[in-house]
Design a protein around this motif. Structure first.
Motif, PDB file in Angstrom:
ATOM      1  N   PHE A 192     -12.762  15.710 -32.877  1.00  0.00           N
ATOM      2  CA  PHE A 192     -13.770  16.334 -33.737  1.00  0.00           C
ATOM      3  C   PHE A 192     -13.571  17.849 -33.799  1.00  0.00           C
ATOM      4  CE2 PHE A 192     -15.837  12.546 -31.885  1.00  0.00           C
ATOM      5  CZ  PHE A 192     -15.939  11.808 -33.062  1.00  0.00           C
ATOM      6  N   GLU A 200     -31.557  14.539 -35.003  1.00  0.00           N
ATOM      7  CA  GLU A 200     -32.520  15.057 -34.018  1.00  0.00           C
ATOM      8  C   GLU A 200     -32.623  16.577 -34.151  1.00  0.00           C
ATOM      9  OE1 GLU A 200     -34.344  13.215 -32.288  1.00  0.00           O
ATOM     10  OE2 GLU A 200     -35.126  14.421 -30.649  1.00  0.00           O
ATOM     11  N   ARG A 250     -20.966  11.036 -32.950  1.00  0.00           N
ATOM     12  CA  ARG A 250     -22.184  10.243 -33.144  1.00  0.00           C
ATOM     13  C   ARG A 250     -23.426  11.016 -32.725  1.00  0.00           C
ATOM     14  NH1 ARG A 250     -22.082   6.212 -36.410  1.00  0.00           N
ATOM     15  NH2 ARG A 250     -23.875   5.340 -35.326  1.00  0.00           N
ATOM     16  N   ALA A 253     -26.225  12.731 -34.965  1.00  0.00           N
ATOM     17  CA  ALA A 253     -27.430  12.106 -35.527  1.00  0.00           C
ATOM     18  C   ALA A 253     -28.563  12.021 -34.516  1.00  0.00           C
ATOM     19  CB  ALA A 253     -27.108  10.703 -36.037  1.00  0.00           C
ATOM     20  N   THR A 254     -28.220  11.939 -33.241  1.00  0.00           N
ATOM     21  CA  THR A 254     -29.255  11.602 -32.265  1.00  0.00           C
ATOM     22  C   THR A 254     -29.519  12.678 -31.213  1.00  0.00           C
ATOM     23  OG1 THR A 254     -27.564  10.482 -30.957  1.00  0.00           O
ATOM     24  CG2 THR A 254     -28.885   9.105 -32.428  1.00  0.00           C
ATOM     25  N   ARG A 255     -28.715  13.741 -31.201  1.00  0.00           N
ATOM     26  CA  ARG A 255     -28.928  14.771 -30.175  1.00  0.00           C
ATOM     27  C   ARG A 255     -29.124  16.126 -30.837  1.00  0.00           C
ATOM     28  NH1 ARG A 255     -25.967  14.755 -25.190  1.00  0.00           N
ATOM     29  NH2 ARG A 255     -27.472  16.430 -24.864  1.00  0.00           N
ATOM     30  N   GLU A 408     -36.583  12.732 -39.045  1.00  0.00           N
ATOM     31  CA  GLU A 408     -36.747  11.275 -38.988  1.00  0.00           C
ATOM     32  C   GLU A 408     -36.169  10.625 -40.236  1.00  0.00           C
ATOM     33  OE1 GLU A 408     -37.870   8.626 -37.073  1.00  0.00           O
ATOM     34  OE2 GLU A 408     -37.638  10.082 -35.471  1.00  0.00           O
ATOM     35  N   LYS A 411     -32.390  10.630 -40.285  1.00  0.00           N
ATOM     36  CA  LYS A 411     -31.810   9.619 -39.387  1.00  0.00           C
ATOM     37  C   LYS A 411     -31.676   8.283 -40.122  1.00  0.00           C
ATOM     38  CE  LYS A 411     -33.506  11.454 -35.009  1.00  0.00           C
ATOM     39  NZ  LYS A 411     -34.491  11.281 -33.938  1.00  0.00           N
ATOM     40  N   LEU A 415     -28.180   6.666 -40.053  1.00  0.00           N
ATOM     41  CA  LEU A 415     -28.009   5.509 -39.167  1.00  0.00           C
ATOM     42  C   LEU A 415     -28.334   4.180 -39.826  1.00  0.00           C
ATOM     43  CD1 LEU A 415     -29.636   7.139 -36.033  1.00  0.00           C
ATOM     44  CD2 LEU A 415     -27.208   6.864 -36.480  1.00  0.00           C
ATOM     45  N   ASP A 416     -29.211   4.200 -40.822  1.00  0.00           N
ATOM     46  CA  ASP A 416     -29.594   2.936 -41.463  1.00  0.00           C
ATOM     47  C   ASP A 416     -28.981   2.787 -42.852  1.00  0.00           C
ATOM     48  OD1 ASP A 416     -31.042   2.512 -39.209  1.00  0.00           O
ATOM     49  OD2 ASP A 416     -32.993   2.979 -40.073  1.00  0.00           O
TER      50      ASP A 416
ATOM     51  N   GLU B 131     -21.326   6.356 -27.368  1.00  0.00           N
ATOM     52  CA  GLU B 131     -20.636   5.833 -28.546  1.00  0.00           C
ATOM     53  C   GLU B 131     -19.270   6.463 -28.783  1.00  0.00           C
ATOM     54  OE1 GLU B 131     -23.742   6.591 -31.321  1.00  0.00           O
ATOM     55  OE2 GLU B 131     -24.693   4.667 -30.910  1.00  0.00           O
ATOM     56  N   ASP B 132     -19.092   7.700 -28.327  1.00  0.00           N
ATOM     57  CA  ASP B 132     -17.808   8.370 -28.545  1.00  0.00           C
ATOM     58  C   ASP B 132     -16.846   8.200 -27.368  1.00  0.00           C
ATOM     59  OD1 ASP B 132     -18.379   9.386 -31.101  1.00  0.00           O
ATOM     60  OD2 ASP B 132     -19.567  10.988 -30.227  1.00  0.00           O
ATOM     61  N   GLN B 133     -17.374   8.296 -26.137  1.00  0.00           N
ATOM     62  CA  GLN B 133     -16.464   8.234 -24.978  1.00  0.00           C
ATOM     63  C   GLN B 133     -16.874   7.207 -23.932  1.00  0.00           C
ATOM     64  OE1 GLN B 133     -18.193  11.627 -24.915  1.00  0.00           O
ATOM     65  NE2 GLN B 133     -17.059  12.216 -26.732  1.00  0.00           N
ATOM     66  N   TYR B 149     -22.230   0.821 -32.095  1.00  0.00           N
ATOM     67  CA  TYR B 149     -23.087   2.007 -31.983  1.00  0.00           C
ATOM     68  C   TYR B 149     -24.359   1.644 -31.207  1.00  0.00           C
ATOM     69  CZ  TYR B 149     -19.650   3.887 -35.091  1.00  0.00           C
ATOM     70  OH  TYR B 149     -18.455   4.294 -35.619  1.00  0.00           O
ATOM     71  N   LEU B 151     -26.295   3.234 -29.189  1.00  0.00           N
ATOM     72  CA  LEU B 151     -27.426   4.139 -28.955  1.00  0.00           C
ATOM     73  C   LEU B 151     -28.067   4.665 -30.237  1.00  0.00           C
ATOM     74  CD1 LEU B 151     -25.800   6.199 -26.063  1.00  0.00           C
ATOM     75  CD2 LEU B 151     -27.208   4.158 -25.891  1.00  0.00           C
ATOM     76  N   SER B 152     -27.553   4.245 -31.380  1.00  0.00           N
ATOM     77  CA  SER B 152     -28.110   4.832 -32.597  1.00  0.00           C
ATOM     78  C   SER B 152     -28.369   3.848 -33.726  1.00  0.00           C
ATOM     79  CB  SER B 152     -27.193   5.953 -33.102  1.00  0.00           C
ATOM     80  OG  SER B 152     -25.891   5.458 -33.326  1.00  0.00           O
ATOM     81  N   GLU B 153     -27.720   2.690 -33.723  1.00  0.00           N
ATOM     82  CA  GLU B 153     -27.881   1.805 -34.882  1.00  0.00           C
ATOM     83  C   GLU B 153     -28.606   0.516 -34.515  1.00  0.00           C
ATOM     84  OE1 GLU B 153     -24.352   1.167 -37.184  1.00  0.00           O
ATOM     85  OE2 GLU B 153     -24.311   3.254 -37.842  1.00  0.00           O
ATOM     86  N   ARG B 154     -29.462   0.111 -35.433  1.00  0.00           N
ATOM     87  CA  ARG B 154     -30.156  -1.154 -35.275  1.00  0.00           C
ATOM     88  C   ARG B 154     -29.159  -2.307 -35.384  1.00  0.00           C
ATOM     89  NH1 ARG B 154     -35.759  -1.199 -36.848  1.00  0.00           N
ATOM     90  NH2 ARG B 154     -35.396   0.344 -38.410  1.00  0.00           N
ATOM     91  N   GLY B 239     -33.671   9.947 -29.288  1.00  0.00           N
ATOM     92  CA  GLY B 239     -32.913  10.520 -30.403  1.00  0.00           C
ATOM     93  C   GLY B 239     -32.690   9.509 -31.515  1.00  0.00           C
ATOM     94  N   ALA B 240     -32.751   8.212 -31.187  1.00  0.00           N
ATOM     95  CA  ALA B 240     -32.676   7.211 -32.251  1.00  0.00           C
ATOM     96  C   ALA B 240     -33.970   7.312 -33.065  1.00  0.00           C
ATOM     97  CB  ALA B 240     -32.526   5.819 -31.641  1.00  0.00           C
ATOM     98  N   PRO B 241     -33.941   6.869 -34.318  1.00  0.00           N
ATOM     99  CA  PRO B 241     -35.169   6.967 -35.122  1.00  0.00           C
ATOM    100  C   PRO B 241     -36.347   6.309 -34.405  1.00  0.00           C
ATOM    101  CG  PRO B 241     -33.335   6.267 -36.480  1.00  0.00           C
ATOM    102  CD  PRO B 241     -32.833   6.282 -35.075  1.00  0.00           C
ATOM    103  N   HIS B 244     -36.857   2.696 -34.481  1.00  0.00           N
ATOM    104  CA  HIS B 244     -36.045   1.788 -33.655  1.00  0.00           C
ATOM    105  C   HIS B 244     -36.715   1.570 -32.298  1.00  0.00           C
ATOM    106  CE1 HIS B 244     -31.888   2.529 -35.722  1.00  0.00           C
ATOM    107  NE2 HIS B 244     -32.874   2.511 -36.594  1.00  0.00           N
TER     108      HIS B 244
END
Lengths: 466, 289
Positions: A192, A200, A250, A253-255, A408, A411, A415-416, B131-133, B149, B151-154, B239-241, B244
């Motif tokens: 990356f 987030e 990844r 999106a979440t951190r 929100e 995300k 993610l969705d 998810e990355d490492q 994924y 920790l982030s995807e349903r 951090g996930a929506p 979720h």
């Protein structure tokens, strides 16, 4: 005397002693002011202890000779929200609290901060850089004083960049160019190039404002959302697509922003846009990455102005001694004390007087031949950008809700798999409902849309060339 | 000559005196707090202000709040951990109960997650599922599959948190099942074996019916815990929506991130009513059988 009566008498005695001992405040005892700071202990324990002691000495005669005792409490950065909310709800909140600009808006919106215009002279509240203090005026009242500031610099890992055929000087200095490079770099190396908090604590709303775009429109009922205008949709879509293509980690999106520094110091990110003060942490955590690091000016939006993150000091609306608490906040944020803090920590001060200190001048030689020189160089770049830097945060109580709703919503797109225009339209509707539930505000609360002056732009470009 | 013992006459209020300390503690810390929470849910109180009376406004808003319904739905989805937990912990208990030489060591090893702090366990899982490492995805990708994924995807977000709950909880329930298994008279199983029943038949017709009260207890406790889950979600998929997540993280976010105590209390009271109804239905179903 039977044993039970003895026990009863003893218990009664203890109760009387406790209740009389706890009743009322000792009129002769010094006034206690509780000051909460964020993550300064243990590095700055001496500095803070000295600061508090000098304030106590200067106010030894306060309130008819009672004097003041400052109780300094240092709170971990991640825990401040919960601790503050819990302590305040229990009536044990601090008198003076250190908050990030993001938390400031939330606490101010909940009515947790006293207005300072009645507690401090105008000469004090006007001491600070306008780009930083602008955001602290809410509903016509100054709700906090700016303390230390952070503007970003670009940290480039030359070693990692080389694996993708790039160098610190060939990294694009605009967002569109950087996105393109990030995509190619990921395709070539599987690594990356950059990351950005998109979901987030999303930084996209401030970036939109930094581009000179306004995600609001003025109506007769005050500001309303304007997130579906093509420029905003295009900008947000470009970042979401980059994420969906896998060219961003990844955690984007979440951190929140903390993930960027972690990834960079672990050698998993080639370029990080972050505060210059992070260099010290990287030097301590991973000297190898630090050795490969080159510093460049931060990428700014279309306005050419850096975003400035502001640490603030506010006075609790529940403080029993608001005037003294305000004086304590003014004392901690005074030019002299900020200059000293900056010298010790490398953060940027919020008073123009402090910025004139030689500490913020560029180092003699600009070769990155020593760790201290590189840190000094990064600091000077940040300080150069500061006079025209702006906190790209609307000064309105609804902003924390708007930003959370945006995060929100985004995300869902990230993610969705929701389509970005639909997501932005949804967020816009939520923004309108939030704005309608607050006191109407107009465009005055928005950050300036004028570009930086040529002088500062030229200096920044010169910095980049160096 | 020994002194005669004088017995005081029984007074009708004597039992109540003994009950008083317990009732007082429950009254203050459970009933009192609950009444206070119900009271808060009818105001717009926040951390810094006592707030005004808003009546049922928070409840009315909840009815139209998609986020709340998503989270409540996820809470019920989380109940999937209950059958998995029961099957795993019963199997582990039977293994440990089988009289193997290494049963003591196995029992200790299986119980270790229970004494590991949830936060520590959840952080370890989070690193594993990164998810990355993360180890899981690295191995998965090395086999030529696309990364998952976690920790982030349903639906993987909930699955990840469920994994932590199961890992953390099954040792505890194993011990409960073990206590139940120890309580089954050996003669019953031996008699069935003498009558020609195989291992499966013994399990089905002797062991399981004998464990019925334990099964009911474990089902009830684990399902209520699943509906109240927080730590695992907070650490693993922070951090996930929020859509979720389940209802308790929503309460936490509303109270401690947004500072809206009144609204958070309304969600809490609603969740309490749902939990109460669920438990009553569960008990009725079990009793009827």
């Amino acid at each position: 005397m039977p044993m039970t009566r003895l026990t009863t008498l003893f218990a009664l005695g203890v109760m009387i002693a406790v209740t009389t001992g706890c009743s009322g405040e000792d009129d002769a005892a010094p006034i206690t002011l509780e000051l909460w700071t964020l993550a300064l202990r243990p590095t700055f324990t001496d500095y803070m202890t000295d600061l508090c002691e000098r304030f106590e000495e200067a106010h030894a005669e306060a309130d008819g000779g009672r004097g003041v005792q400052v109780v300094w409490v240092d709170v971990p950065f991640n825990a401040v929200n919960r601790k503050l909310v819990a302590a305040s709800a229990a009536g044990r909140g601090p008198d003076v609290m250190n908050l990030s600009d993001r938390d400031f808006a939330r606490v101010a919106a909940l009515g947790g901060l006293a207005g300072l215009d009645d507690l401090l002279p105008a000469s004090t509240t006007q001491l600070y850089l306008p780009g930083a203090s602008r955001v602290l005026v809410m509903d016509g009242q100054t709700r906090a004083l700016p303390w230390y500031l952070t503007t970003s610099v670009r940290l480039c890992n030359a070693d990692l960049l080389a694996t993708g055929g790039l160098s610190p000087d060939s990294v694009a200095d605009d967002w569109a160019g950087l996105r393109e490079q990030a995509r190619r770099y990921h395709e070539q190396t599987g690594r990356f190039l950059i990351s950005l908090p998109l979901g987030e604590s999303s930084e996209l709303p401030t970036m939109v404002l930094g581009e000179g775009l306004t995600p609001f429109r003025e109506t007769s009922e005050g500001l309303r959302a304007d997130l579906t205008r093509p420029e905003v949709v295009a900008m947000v879509s470009a970042w979401v697509e980059l994420y969906r293509d896998g060219a961003l980690p990844r955690s984007a999106a979440t951190r929140d922003h903390a993930a960027i520094t972690e990834l960079y110091q672990n050698g998993q990110l080639a370029v990080a846009q972050t505060g210059a003060n992070m260099l010290r942490r990287i030097r301590d955590a991973n000297p190898a990455v630090f050795a490969d690091t080159a510093v460049r000016s931060a990428i700014t939006g279309g306005l050419g102005r850096s975003h400035v993150a502001v640490m603030v000091l506010g006075v609790s609306s529940r403080s029993e001694h608001p005037a003294l608490a305000a004086q304590l906040a003014a004392w901690v944020t005074s030019s002299e004390n900020q200059t000293e803090l900056a010298r010790q920590s490398g953060v940027l001060p919020s008073t123009p007087a402090s910025l004139n200190d030689p500490f913020f001048a560029p180092p003699d030689s600009l070769q990155h031949d020593s760790a201290d020189r590189m840190i000094a160089y990064a600091r000077s770049i940040s300080a150069e950008a500061l006079p025209e830097a702006v906190a790209f945060t609307p000064a309105m109580p609804a902003w924390p809700d708007l930003r959370r709703t945006f995060s929100e919503g985004l995300k869902r797109a990230l993610l969705d798999g929701e389509a970005v225009p639909d997501t932005l339209a949804d967020i816009g509707r939520e923004w309108d409902a939030i704005l309608a539930s607050h006191r109407p505000v107009n465009e005055e609360v928005l950050p300036p849309t004028e570009p930086a002056t040529h002088r500062v732009m030229a200096e920044m470009e010169a910095g980049a060339e160096r | 000559m020994s002194k005669a013992v004088s017995l005081r006459p029984y007074r009708a209020w004597t039992p109540y005196v003994f009950l008083l300390p317990g009732v007082a503690v429950l009254g203050v810390f459970i009933v009192g707090s609950f009444v206070q929470v119900v009271g808060y849910s009818l105001t717009d109180t926040n951390a810094f202000n006592d707030g005004d009376w808003v009546g049922l406004d928070h409840y009315r808003r909840l009815l139209h709040d998609k986020k709340f319904w998503y989270c409540l739905g996820n809470s019920f989805l989380y109940l999937l951990v209950t059958p998995v937990l029961m099957a795993l912990s019963l199997s582990a208990a039977m293994l440990v109960h089988a009289g193997l030489r290494w049963a003591w060591g196995l029992r200790t090893w299986l119980f270790l997650p229970v004494v590991t702090p949830t936060i520590v366990g959840a952080i370890a899982w989070k690193l594993l599922l990164n998810e990355d490492q993360g180890l899981l995805n690295t191995g998965w990708e090395a086999l030529g599959f696309d990364p998952v994924y976690w920790l982030s995807e349903r639906p993987w977000t909930l699955v990840s948190a469920m994994l932590v709950t199961i890992w953390k909880g099954f040792g505890y329930f194993m011990m409960i099942f073990l206590a139940g298994l120890v309580g089954i008279p050996r003669e019953l199983e031996e008699a069935a074996t003498v009558d020609g029943a195989g291992r499966l038949a013994v399990f089905r017709h002797v062991t399981l019916p004998s464990l019925r009260p334990v099964l009911v207890l474990v089902a009830l406790i684990s399902s209520i815990s699943a509906l109240k889950v927080f730590d695992e979600l907070y650490v693993t998929i922070k951090g996930a929506p929020i859509s979720h997540q389940t209802a308790v993280p929503l309460i936490f976010e509303t109270a401690f991130e947004q500072g809206e105590f009144g609204r958070a209390c309304a969600i809490g009271v609603t969740l309490f009513v749902v939990l109460l109804a669920f438990s009553l239905v569960q008990l009725l179903v079990v009793r009827d059988r």
